[in-house]
Design a protein around this motif. Sequence first.
Motif, PDB file in Angstrom:
ATOM      1  N   GLU A   1       0.838  -1.191   0.000  1.00 30.07           N
ATOM      2  CA  GLU A   1       0.000   0.000   0.000  1.00 30.07           C
ATOM      3  C   GLU A   1       0.877   1.247   0.000  1.00 30.07           C
ATOM      4  O   GLU A   1       1.958   1.238   0.587  1.00 30.07           O
TER       5      GLU A   1
ATOM      6  N   PRO B   1       0.431   5.897  -0.175  1.00 26.93           N
ATOM      7  CA  PRO B   1      -0.603   6.907   0.078  1.00 26.93           C
ATOM      8  C   PRO B   1      -1.618   6.989  -1.067  1.00 26.93           C
ATOM      9  O   PRO B   1      -1.241   7.252  -2.211  1.00 26.93           O
ATOM     10  N   ALA B   2      -2.875   6.705  -0.759  1.00 29.40           N
ATOM     11  CA  ALA B   2      -3.969   6.723  -1.732  1.00 29.40           C
ATOM     12  C   ALA B   2      -3.711   5.857  -2.961  1.00 29.40           C
ATOM     13  O   ALA B   2      -4.215   6.132  -4.053  1.00 29.40           O
ATOM     14  N   GLY B   3      -2.915   4.831  -2.780  1.00 24.86           N
ATOM     15  CA  GLY B   3      -2.633   3.961  -3.913  1.00 24.86           C
ATOM     16  C   GLY B   3      -2.000   2.663  -3.486  1.00 24.86           C
ATOM     17  O   GLY B   3      -1.944   2.346  -2.297  1.00 24.86           O
ATOM     18  N   MET B   4      -1.560   1.919  -4.462  1.00 26.41           N
ATOM     19  CA  MET B   4      -0.840   0.686  -4.157  1.00 26.41           C
ATOM     20  C   MET B   4       0.132   0.372  -5.280  1.00 26.41           C
ATOM     21  O   MET B   4      -0.038   0.814  -6.418  1.00 26.41           O
TER      22      MET B   4
ATOM     23  N   GLY C   1      -4.443   3.274  -8.312  1.00 25.53           N
ATOM     24  CA  GLY C   1      -5.313   3.827  -7.266  1.00 25.53           C
ATOM     25  C   GLY C   1      -5.498   5.330  -7.413  1.00 25.53           C
ATOM     26  O   GLY C   1      -4.973   5.960  -8.334  1.00 25.53           O
ATOM     27  N   PRO C   2      -6.274   5.919  -6.474  1.00 26.90           N
ATOM     28  CA  PRO C   2      -6.606   7.351  -6.561  1.00 26.90           C
ATOM     29  C   PRO C   2      -5.386   8.259  -6.750  1.00 26.90           C
ATOM     30  O   PRO C   2      -5.510   9.325  -7.370  1.00 26.90           O
TER      31      PRO C   2
ATOM     32  N   MET D   1     -12.793   5.387  -8.386  1.00 27.19           N
ATOM     33  CA  MET D   1     -13.385   4.782  -7.182  1.00 27.19           C
ATOM     34  C   MET D   1     -14.904   4.964  -7.151  1.00 27.19           C
ATOM     35  O   MET D   1     -15.597   4.223  -6.477  1.00 27.19           O
TER      36      MET D   1
ATOM     37  N   THR E   1      -8.177  -0.778  -9.470  1.00 29.16           N
ATOM     38  CA  THR E   1      -7.887  -0.966  -8.047  1.00 29.16           C
ATOM     39  C   THR E   1      -9.143  -0.781  -7.180  1.00 29.16           C
ATOM     40  O   THR E   1      -9.275  -1.432  -6.148  1.00 29.16           O
TER      41      THR E   1
ATOM     42  N   PHE F   1     -10.873  -3.727  -5.677  1.00 28.86           N
ATOM     43  CA  PHE F   1     -10.300  -4.396  -4.497  1.00 28.86           C
ATOM     44  C   PHE F   1     -10.907  -3.840  -3.211  1.00 28.86           C
ATOM     45  O   PHE F   1     -11.094  -4.539  -2.238  1.00 28.86           O
ATOM     46  N   ILE F   2     -11.181  -2.550  -3.237  1.00 31.67           N
ATOM     47  CA  ILE F   2     -11.646  -1.884  -2.021  1.00 31.67           C
ATOM     48  C   ILE F   2     -13.167  -1.994  -1.921  1.00 31.67           C
ATOM     49  O   ILE F   2     -13.693  -2.250  -0.848  1.00 31.67           O
TER      50      ILE F   2
END
Lengths: 304, 254
Positions: free
Chosen positions: A62, A64-67, A218-219, A247, A267, A270-271
Motif C-alpha cells: 500500500e 498513500p492513496a494507492g498501491m 489507485g486514486p 473509485m 484498483t 479491491f476496495i
Amino acid sequence: MANLTVNIGKLKLKNPVMVASGTFGYAEEFKDFIDLKKLGAIVTKTITLKPRKGNPGPRTCETPAGMLNSIGLENPGIEGFIAEKLPILKKIGVPAIISIASEGEAGEFVELSRRLDKIKEVSAIELNISCPNIRDKSRLISQDAQATYELVRSVRKVTQKTLITKLSPNVTSIVEIAKAAQAGGSDALSLINTLTGMSIDVRRRRPKIASIVAGLSGPAIKPVAVRMCWEVYKAVDLPIIGMGGIMNTEDALEFLIAGASAVSVGTGNFINPKASVEIIAGLKNYMTKNRINDIKNIVGSLKT
Amino acid sequence: MAYQAKAKILKNSCVGGNYFKMEISCPRVSKSALSGQFVNLKISDRFIPLLRRPISIHNVRGSKIELLYEVVGKGTELLSRKKAGEELDLIGPLGNSFSYVAKRTPILVAGGMGVAPLVFLADKLKKQKPLVLVGAKTKKQILCVKEFEKIGCAVKTATDDGSVGFKGRVTDMLKNLLSTIDYRQLTLYACGPKPMLKAVSVIAKIKNIPAQVSLEEHMACGIGACLGCVVNTKKGMKRVCKEGLVFDSGEIIW
C-alpha cells in the motif's frame, strides 16, 4: 430514459463501465458481490501464450492513496484460459475483452490474436504492451512509437476483432504513442496502465516489493490519467477507455468529460467490489438530474 | 459464499500491549463462518489507508464475530480507535477452512498472533481435547491461554527469553514433546510466522503426522482477483486468500 450505450470499435456496450485487466481476475471472483451481467464489458487478467508463474513476493504494498503491484503476468496461458476461464465468461454473457501480452517476442501477440480471432465469445482483444512488471522493464513496446506501430499493424493483419491498445503513462509524450497505435490500425485505446514506482521499508532498507520497481495504481494516479485522456482525446480520433484510480461516479465522470468514451474500474474493485455497478447507477442518476439523454454528450465536454 | 455487509461494532478494547479484541455483529457472515476463515475490513472512508485489512476470525458466538488483532501500522491503529456503535464495511467469510480429522488428537501450535484463528478452531475441536502450544518472544506476547483453558484445552507455553514456560521456540517444544509421546494418532494445526510454519512442516514430515498450516501474505483484494498473495505449492501457484489461508503443510514449497 438515459442512453448509456457506447461503441468501442465494432463493439457495442450497453453502458460505458468496464473492469480493468488484472483487477477482476476472470470475473468469477466477483460473482458473490455483484450481478456481473450489469457490466458494460469485462477485461480479463492478461493471457500469455504459455502459463506464467509470475514474480516472487511480496507482490503488493500500500502507498498513500494507492498501491504498488508487481504480479508479473501470472496466468494459466492461452490453452488454460480457453479450457477453464472462457466457459465462465461465456456464461456471464457480457462482452469479454481478452488482454494479451508477451515477455519479449512481439510474435507472441500475433499468435495469441490468431487463436482468439477464431473464438466467437471473444468480443475484443486488448494489447497489453505496457505492463511494467516483466523482466526487461527498460523497453516496453509502448515506450517506442515505431515498435507500437509495428506491433499493432502485425496483429491487425490477423484479426478482425476490435483491437484495443493499452498504453503506458511512463513516456515523454503519450500522444505520440497513441498516434502510432492508431496508424497501426488500433480501434481504441486504453489509458492508462500503471505508473512505475518504488516503496522502501526504511527500517530494513529493503524494497517493499520483491522486484523493487512496481506499478502504481489507485486514486493517487487519477490526475495523471485524466490529463493523459484529455491530451489524447484532443489529438487522436479513437475511442478512449479511461482508467486510473476510479473509485466512484464522480471519478468516472472526470474521465468521460476529459474525453474517454468508456471507463474501467481497476484498483477500486479491491476496495469496493461493488464499485463498478454503483458507478453505472450513479451515471444514470447524473444524467437524469442534468437532463442528459445520451452519455455520448458528456464525452469530451470539458469547458476550457 | 462471501458477503459484503455492514458490521456493527459491539466492543473494541485493548487486551494488553498492542493487542485489541473487537466484537462485531454481522449475522449473515457469522452464520456461515468456518474456523480458519477471515474477514476483510474497510477501515476508513478516505483513501488513506486505501486497502482493506484482512483479519482472521478469532471466534464466533451466535451473530457475534470476535476479532483479535495487533496494532502494527496505520490501518490497525485506526481500527483500534473505533468505538462501539460504529459500523464497518466487511467482506467475508473469506478463504477455505481448517478440516477436522476424526480419531486423531489435535495439537494446535501458535506463534505470536497465530493464536487468533486457533481459538475458533479449538472451540470446534473441543470434544477431541486438543493440546495447545503457544509460543512468543516474551511473556507479554503470550496470548489467549485463558481462552484455550476455558474451552477445555491443555496449554503449554514457550518464550524465546524463557520469561514464561519452555525457554526456546515453540517448535522445539513440539519436537521435545513428540519424542516423549506416541505420535501416531496426532494431527497438527499451526498458525504463526512463516519460519515457524516451515519448522512445523519439517517436523510433520519427519514424523509423518498430518499438518495444516494457516499462512499470511500481503493481500490487496482478499477475494482471489489480484494474485498478490500467492504461494508456491507442489500443485502450482495458489492464492493464500482463496485456496488458503489453510494448506496441508506438505503441499507448500517453502
